[in-house]
Write a protein that holds these residues in place. Structure first.
Motif, PDB file in Angstrom:
ATOM      1  N   ALA A 179     -31.888  60.323  50.576  1.00 50.50           N
ATOM      2  CA  ALA A 179     -30.615  61.037  50.753  1.00 50.50           C
ATOM      3  C   ALA A 179     -29.536  60.411  49.866  1.00 50.50           C
ATOM      4  O   ALA A 179     -28.731  61.104  49.237  1.00 50.50           O
ATOM      5  CB  ALA A 179     -30.193  60.992  52.213  1.00 50.50           C
ATOM      6  N   ARG A 180     -29.538  59.090  49.780  1.00 46.79           N
ATOM      7  CA  ARG A 180     -28.518  58.409  48.973  1.00 46.79           C
ATOM      8  C   ARG A 180     -28.794  58.609  47.485  1.00 46.79           C
ATOM      9  O   ARG A 180     -27.870  58.735  46.686  1.00 46.79           O
ATOM     10  CB  ARG A 180     -28.497  56.916  49.286  1.00 46.79           C
ATOM     11  CG  ARG A 180     -27.884  56.675  50.618  1.00 46.79           C
ATOM     12  CD  ARG A 180     -27.680  55.212  50.898  1.00 46.79           C
ATOM     13  NE  ARG A 180     -26.796  55.110  52.026  1.00 46.79           N
ATOM     14  CZ  ARG A 180     -25.560  54.632  51.979  1.00 46.79           C
ATOM     15  NH1 ARG A 180     -25.083  54.165  50.862  1.00 46.79           N
ATOM     16  NH2 ARG A 180     -24.829  54.604  53.042  1.00 46.79           N
ATOM     17  N   ARG A 181     -30.069  58.612  47.130  1.00 45.14           N
ATOM     18  CA  ARG A 181     -30.417  58.841  45.726  1.00 45.14           C
ATOM     19  C   ARG A 181     -29.891  60.214  45.288  1.00 45.14           C
ATOM     20  O   ARG A 181     -29.289  60.364  44.229  1.00 45.14           O
ATOM     21  CB  ARG A 181     -31.934  58.776  45.512  1.00 45.14           C
ATOM     22  CG  ARG A 181     -32.362  58.937  44.061  1.00 45.14           C
ATOM     23  CD  ARG A 181     -33.864  58.816  43.907  1.00 45.14           C
ATOM     24  NE  ARG A 181     -34.562  60.017  44.336  1.00 45.14           N
ATOM     25  CZ  ARG A 181     -34.733  61.090  43.592  1.00 45.14           C
ATOM     26  NH1 ARG A 181     -34.254  61.130  42.370  1.00 45.14           N
ATOM     27  NH2 ARG A 181     -35.365  62.143  44.059  1.00 45.14           N
ATOM     28  N   LEU A 182     -30.081  61.217  46.158  1.00 50.99           N
ATOM     29  CA  LEU A 182     -29.617  62.561  45.814  1.00 50.99           C
ATOM     30  C   LEU A 182     -28.091  62.612  45.748  1.00 50.99           C
ATOM     31  O   LEU A 182     -27.518  63.280  44.884  1.00 50.99           O
ATOM     32  CB  LEU A 182     -30.149  63.590  46.821  1.00 50.99           C
ATOM     33  CG  LEU A 182     -31.675  63.796  46.748  1.00 50.99           C
ATOM     34  CD1 LEU A 182     -32.137  64.776  47.816  1.00 50.99           C
ATOM     35  CD2 LEU A 182     -32.087  64.288  45.354  1.00 50.99           C
ATOM     36  N   ALA A 183     -27.430  61.872  46.663  1.00 50.71           N
ATOM     37  CA  ALA A 183     -25.957  61.857  46.654  1.00 50.71           C
ATOM     38  C   ALA A 183     -25.465  61.223  45.347  1.00 50.71           C
ATOM     39  O   ALA A 183     -24.523  61.715  44.715  1.00 50.71           O
ATOM     40  CB  ALA A 183     -25.433  61.079  47.851  1.00 50.71           C
ATOM     41  N   LEU A 184     -26.125  60.140  44.935  1.00 50.10           N
ATOM     42  CA  LEU A 184     -25.744  59.476  43.681  1.00 50.10           C
ATOM     43  C   LEU A 184     -25.954  60.436  42.504  1.00 50.10           C
ATOM     44  O   LEU A 184     -25.089  60.577  41.628  1.00 50.10           O
ATOM     45  CB  LEU A 184     -26.576  58.196  43.482  1.00 50.10           C
ATOM     46  CG  LEU A 184     -26.360  57.460  42.168  1.00 50.10           C
ATOM     47  CD1 LEU A 184     -24.940  56.894  42.097  1.00 50.10           C
ATOM     48  CD2 LEU A 184     -27.365  56.306  42.005  1.00 50.10           C
ATOM     49  N   ALA A 185     -27.106  61.122  42.511  1.00 43.97           N
ATOM     50  CA  ALA A 185     -27.395  62.073  41.428  1.00 43.97           C
ATOM     51  C   ALA A 185     -26.326  63.168  41.388  1.00 43.97           C
ATOM     52  O   ALA A 185     -25.873  63.575  40.320  1.00 43.97           O
ATOM     53  CB  ALA A 185     -28.789  62.678  41.608  1.00 43.97           C
ATOM     54  N   ASP A 186     -25.922  63.607  42.587  1.00 46.78           N
ATOM     55  CA  ASP A 186     -24.883  64.638  42.690  1.00 46.78           C
ATOM     56  C   ASP A 186     -23.584  64.178  42.041  1.00 46.78           C
ATOM     57  O   ASP A 186     -22.961  64.903  41.260  1.00 46.78           O
ATOM     58  CB  ASP A 186     -24.596  64.903  44.184  1.00 46.78           C
ATOM     59  CG  ASP A 186     -24.926  66.325  44.542  1.00 46.78           C
ATOM     60  OD1 ASP A 186     -25.468  67.022  43.672  1.00 46.78           O
ATOM     61  OD2 ASP A 186     -24.638  66.721  45.691  1.00 46.78           O
ATOM     62  N   PHE A 187     -23.191  62.952  42.403  1.00 47.98           N
ATOM     63  CA  PHE A 187     -21.949  62.395  41.864  1.00 47.98           C
ATOM     64  C   PHE A 187     -22.028  62.296  40.332  1.00 47.98           C
ATOM     65  O   PHE A 187     -21.120  62.725  39.618  1.00 47.98           O
ATOM     66  CB  PHE A 187     -21.693  61.016  42.504  1.00 47.98           C
ATOM     67  CG  PHE A 187     -20.651  60.224  41.772  1.00 47.98           C
ATOM     68  CD1 PHE A 187     -19.310  60.574  41.869  1.00 47.98           C
ATOM     69  CD2 PHE A 187     -21.004  59.137  40.979  1.00 47.98           C
ATOM     70  CE1 PHE A 187     -18.337  59.859  41.176  1.00 47.98           C
ATOM     71  CE2 PHE A 187     -20.037  58.418  40.280  1.00 47.98           C
ATOM     72  CZ  PHE A 187     -18.703  58.779  40.375  1.00 47.98           C
TER      73      PHE A 187
END
Ligand code: ASP
Length: 423
Positions: A179-187
């Motif tokens: 979930a955090r990896r995807l949030a980072l990718a989003d940012f």
């Protein structure tokens, strides 16, 4: 393209008028430095504004999106192999032409004396800068990639440390919970998108800015020096054109399914930006945007290959370095046998990797190369007057080779990721 043509013609007309009617020359010079240069600068600075955040975000995003760190290995392997191949072929072609035509031996005594005297002060400064360059050692390599102060390096526009940091952030990002990896990718995706929009702003200015930049260059460079060095300039432009359209098309044909004609059509904005700015760094935002939007290269490949390419893959610069060293050797009558030229090829490739993606960055490295072959480094004065024009051509080649690499590597990555067809 039209901006380029209008700029070249306008600059040439003003320059020729200045030559014929010397009283108009100061006004032309004023127009170039006080009006045309600032106009061009707005465009250049818009692009430079986005380089640091764009390199960081697109490279880190590229690695985070791969999801697994192991996927980076083959991507990096193919990328560096193509970079090396591109540069080595470029230098080999350049040396071949210089050996056949031998423009240095055909330069007459008077032209040689005039050029050496005219550009002696610039040559002395370049030699000084060359002497300040750190000698190649393990320590200097570590300093180059990992300086003591990352922020200061970034402020000084050293892109290599920024690349290393972005790779580290990306690599660490792949190890975060999903979930955090995807949030980072989003940012990171949002930052990339924002920067790309600023590139679009710059591109609306491009036709006018390109015309202004080119007119100013022609007004200031003058045509007399180009005439004095015509054989050298023609040889270089011809071999660069062969490498650009020949080698690059061949690479696309061999390693990708893209048609070279469609490829060159799609990247014409990139070529014009590189030609008019003489800076791989300034062109990087445009090459990322065009590769993603026009060529359909994935964000992860474009984000990984293009920033690295703008800093390390200097195919035109390597070619140029080899040719200048051989040209100056010919003028001074210093023989360089086959063995020395093979060493020259290797050194030209290695030093091109260290050249920054800004205008005129290769000159101190060329002075260093001349010294290592026992050729007087002051000889750099011989080509000084033509350097700006040739910089435009070699930067175009540098950037085109990056985009070709991105396309090839992207296709290979897509093929490797595709599920095996059912048997
Ligand atoms: N201007 C070149 C570039 O930005 C570097 C050089 O050869 O001077 O790619």
């Amino acid at each position: 393209m039209w901006g380029m043509i209008v700029g070249l013609v306008f600059g040439a007309v003003l320059r020729l008028t200045g030559n014929r009617v010397p009283s108009t020359a100061p006004a032309t010079e004023w127009l170039a430095t006080q009006v045309l240069d600032p106009l061009g600068l707005v465009f250049l600075r818009l692009l430079f504004f986005v380089v640091v955040p764009l390199v960081f975000a697109s490279l880190a995003l590229g690695v985070v999106q791969l999801g697994r760190l192991e996927a980076l290995g083959p991507l990096a392997g193919r990328t560096f192999m193509l970079f090396g191949l591109n540069m080595a072929v470029g230098v080999a072609l350049g040396l071949l032409v210089m050996n056949v035509v031998r423009p240095g031996q055909r330069m007459d005594e008077q032209t040689r004396t005039v050029l050496l005297e005219k550009y002696a002060p610039e040559a002395a400064k370049t030699k000084e800068r060359a002497e300040q360059q750190p000698r190649l050692s393990l320590r200097s390599l570590v300093e180059m990639f990992m300086p003591g102060n990352l922020l200061r390096a970034v402020v000084d526009f050293q892109v290599l440390p920024l690349i290393v940091f972005a790779l580290l952030v990306g690599a660490a990002g792949t190890q975060l919970p999903e979930a955090r990896r995807l949030a980072l990718a989003d940012f990171l995706e949002i930052v990339t998108e924002l920067m790309t929009r600023i590139v679009h702003f710059a591109m609306t200015l491009a036709p006018y800015a390109v015309a202004a930049l080119l007119a100013s260059i022609v007004i200031k460079a003058g045509l007399d020096i180009i005439k004095a060095l015509s054989l050298f300039v023609v040889c270089l432009l011809a071999v660069m054109a062969v490498h650009l359209f020949g080698t690059m098309s061949l690479l696309l044909k061999l390693f990708s399914k893209r048609s070279p004609v469609a490829f060159f059509k799609a990247i014409r904005t990139v070529l014009v930006t590189a030609f008019s700015t003489s800076s791989s760094n300034a062109t990087l935002p445009t090459s990322i945007q065009v590769s993603r939007e026009e060529l359909g290269v994935s964000a992860s490949t474009a984000g990984f290959v293009l920033p690295l390419g703008a800093t390390m893959n200097m195919s035109g610069t390597a070619l140029y370095e080899g040719c200048v060293v051989l040209f100056v050797a010919q003028v001074y009558g210093v023989p360089l046998d086959l063995g020395s030229q093979i060493v020259l090829l290797v050194l030209a490739v290695l030093s091109a990797v260290a050249v920054a993606g800004i205008p005129g960055a290769s000159l101190p490295l060329i002075a260093g190369l001349l010294a290592s072959f026992k050729i007087p480094p002051e000889g750099i004065a011989l080509i000084y007057g033509a350097d700006r024009i040739l910089d435009m051509a070699r930067t175009t080649l540098n950037v085109a080779a990056d985009v070709v690499t991105a396309c090839i590597v992207d296709e290979a990555a897509a093929k490797a990721a595709a599920p095996d067809p059912p048997t």
